[in-house]
Design an enzyme around this catalytic site. Sequence first.
Site, PDB file in Angstrom:
ATOM      1  N   SER A   1     -23.427  13.060   8.412  1.00  0.00           N
ATOM      2  CA  SER A   1     -23.486  14.512   8.227  1.00  0.00           C
ATOM      3  C   SER A   1     -24.130  14.919   6.910  1.00  0.00           C
ATOM      4  CB  SER A   1     -22.084  15.122   8.317  1.00  0.00           C
ATOM      5  OG  SER A   1     -21.336  14.844   7.158  1.00  0.00           O
TER       6      SER A   1
ATOM      7  N   LYS B   1     -18.686  17.250   1.490  1.00  0.00           N
ATOM      8  CA  LYS B   1     -19.531  18.341   1.958  1.00  0.00           C
ATOM      9  C   LYS B   1     -20.001  19.200   0.785  1.00  0.00           C
ATOM     10  CE  LYS B   1     -19.189  17.776   6.502  1.00  0.00           C
ATOM     11  NZ  LYS B   1     -18.652  16.408   6.425  1.00  0.00           N
TER      12      LYS B   1
END
Length: 204
Positions: free
Chosen positions: A124, A162
């Site tokens: 990701s 993230k």
Amino acid sequence: MELSKYVGSKIRELRESRGMDQDTLASKLKTTRVTISRYETGARKANQDVLFQLADIFKVSINYFFPTPQNLIPVTKTIKIPLLGTIACGDPILAEENIESYVDEPTEDLPSGKLFYLKAKGNSMKPTIPNGSKVLIRLQSDVEDSEIAAVLMTEDNEATLKRIKRVNGTMFLMPENPDFDPIIADKNNPARILGKAIRYTSDL
């Protein structure tokens, strides 16, 4: 430079400065030309007795054959930084609290603060952070918008990596890879920032 090669270079330097060939020096040491050649290339270590004989032949101190402090390669001071459990880059996985190993890091390259490593898993955060990278994290409770953080998903005690984005008080955990969806951190999916990602290392 290895010590044996350094000593060998000093033997050759002395021999050549005296206009002496390897056969002549071998005769004085009662050895062979091949042995002298191996001493000079560092392929064979000249022991203490040989060095004392050489010092006598060339009329120098035995210290001549050893590096002075300015010739020494400085030793870089390192510290051991704990590598904690795997951190998810994609679907969050259980954040292991146990230390798996330690990573040696030069102290002069490190930021201040308490540091630890976490291993990224998943795609990701590609291309910014490849799968399998060791991510250096500085422990801190908050980061600026657009910075990458290690975030603990408190409901399940899981962690993810993230980029942080805040909109109207809601924190979004943004992937770098457009194939992945953002994670919304709110009262139904609470999250806590563990620290700021500083850099990563990746094994070939």
